[in-house]
Design a protein around this motif. Structure first.
Motif: not given
Length: 333
Positions: A83-104
């Motif tokens: 997937f494409k990730l927008s950063t302060k230096d531009g768009t970067v192509l990265t890979k992986g999948a993420y889960l939204g969790v709490d701090n536990g």
């Protein structure tokens, strides 16, 4: 992120006294805990195995959740996703999948948790509030389950926790119901009800906010527009037309001429009032007057009432007892 996960505690009352402390955790009463992963519509993707109430989120993922603990960590469907990730230096192509969790949970790359103790007004503070608002989907799922199914909120009085098979006398093997089965069946029933209501249809993408590549993915390679997108465009065109008409002078409304004032109708004359009777003469007034009261009669009545009340109080008053230090009076000789 492809989902949101969190742990939920379910009240369990079928424990024995010897294992009470293993199930009494932060809730201050005996519970069992499950780790549930949902999507952005609040639909459960995976439910972990049962764990004791003292198990925290880290141990729950590693020891009882095969999906979050194993599948998302090693399966190339999640680890090699681009997937494409927008950063302060531009768009970067990265890979992986993420889960939204709490701090536990663990501070791993695949877990996205909000930041702690950020100063109000900063970008990190705003982003953490957005993530916390997004995580309300999984919390709403838990609240909907406990409100709908009373057995989850008023305690499960069952000894059997996990799945267990039992062999009958005829040789057949059957599964015995358990606390884990009750919770998972409640999740399945909620999914069936929400699908019947159409709550899991997902959001329709706005075709005006998509670029050519994304629009091609939505519409198809051969340019065949789906029926839902045609319907969406038709509705959006109608809304745009209403907005254009409202922007015209006068708001797009036709001004109607003011109605002519109705002629005034004079009220009808009141009927003449009947003649008043003649005033009474002085002789009749003297006859109808009340007889004069005798002066001093009420005053004498009040005096008699006060005198009788004082005499009653004097009779009811007990006599004084003789003092033990003084000699009694001698009777007259």
């Amino acid at each position: 992120m492809f989902g949101l996960c969190d742990g939920v505690h379910i009240w369990w009352t079928g424990y024995s006294y010897g294992v009470k402390n293993a199930f009494k955790g932060k809730e201050k009463y005996t519970t069992v805990v499950f780790n549930v992963t949902v999507d952005y519509d609040g639909k459960p993707i995976f439910v972990s195995d049962l764990a004791t109430g003292t198990t925290n989120d880290k141990l729950l993922v590693n020891n009882h959740d095969d999906f979050v603990g194993t599948v998302t960590r090693v399966n190339p469907v999640f680890t090699e996703y681009l997937f494409k990730l927008s950063t302060k230096d531009g768009t970067v192509l990265t890979k992986g999948a993420y889960l939204g969790v709490d701090n536990g949970y663990h501070h791993e790359r695949r877990f996205v948790a909000p930041s702690k103790h950020e100063r109000c007004g900063t970008w990190a503070y705003t982003w953490s509030k957005w993530l916390e608002s997004l995580r309300k989907k999984v919390e709403c799922f838990f609240g909907r389950l406990k409100r709908k199914y009373r057995i989850l909120s008023q305690g499960i009085n069952m000894r059997q926790l996990g799945r267990k098979t039992m062999q009958r006398s005829d040789g057949t093997v059957v599964e015995v119901g358990s606390v884990e089965d009750i919770f998972k069946v409640c999740c399945c029933l909620d999914v069936m009800v929400q699908e019947d209501k159409g709550a899991y249809c997902g959001g329709e993408p706005d075709w005006r906010q998509l670029d050519d590549a994304e629009l091609e993915e939505v519409e198809g390679v051969h340019g065949e527009t789906p029926a839902w997108l045609e319907l969406f465009k038709t509705r959006q065109a109608a809304l745009d037309e209403e907005a254009r008409q409202a922007a015209l002078p006068g708001g797009g409304r036709v001004e109607l001429p003011e109605p002519e004032p109705e002629p005034e109708i004079s009220p009808a004359e009141d009927p003449p009032s009947p003649p008043k009777p003649p005033p009474a003469t002085a002789a009749k007034k003297k006859e109808t007057a009340a007889p004069p009261k005798k002066k001093g009669m009420l005053k004498s009545i009040y005096k008699a009432m006060i005198r009788s009340a004082f005499s009653k109080d004097k009779e009811a008053k007990p006599k004084k007892r003789p003092n033990m230090f003084t000699s009694p009076k001698k009777p007259p000789q």
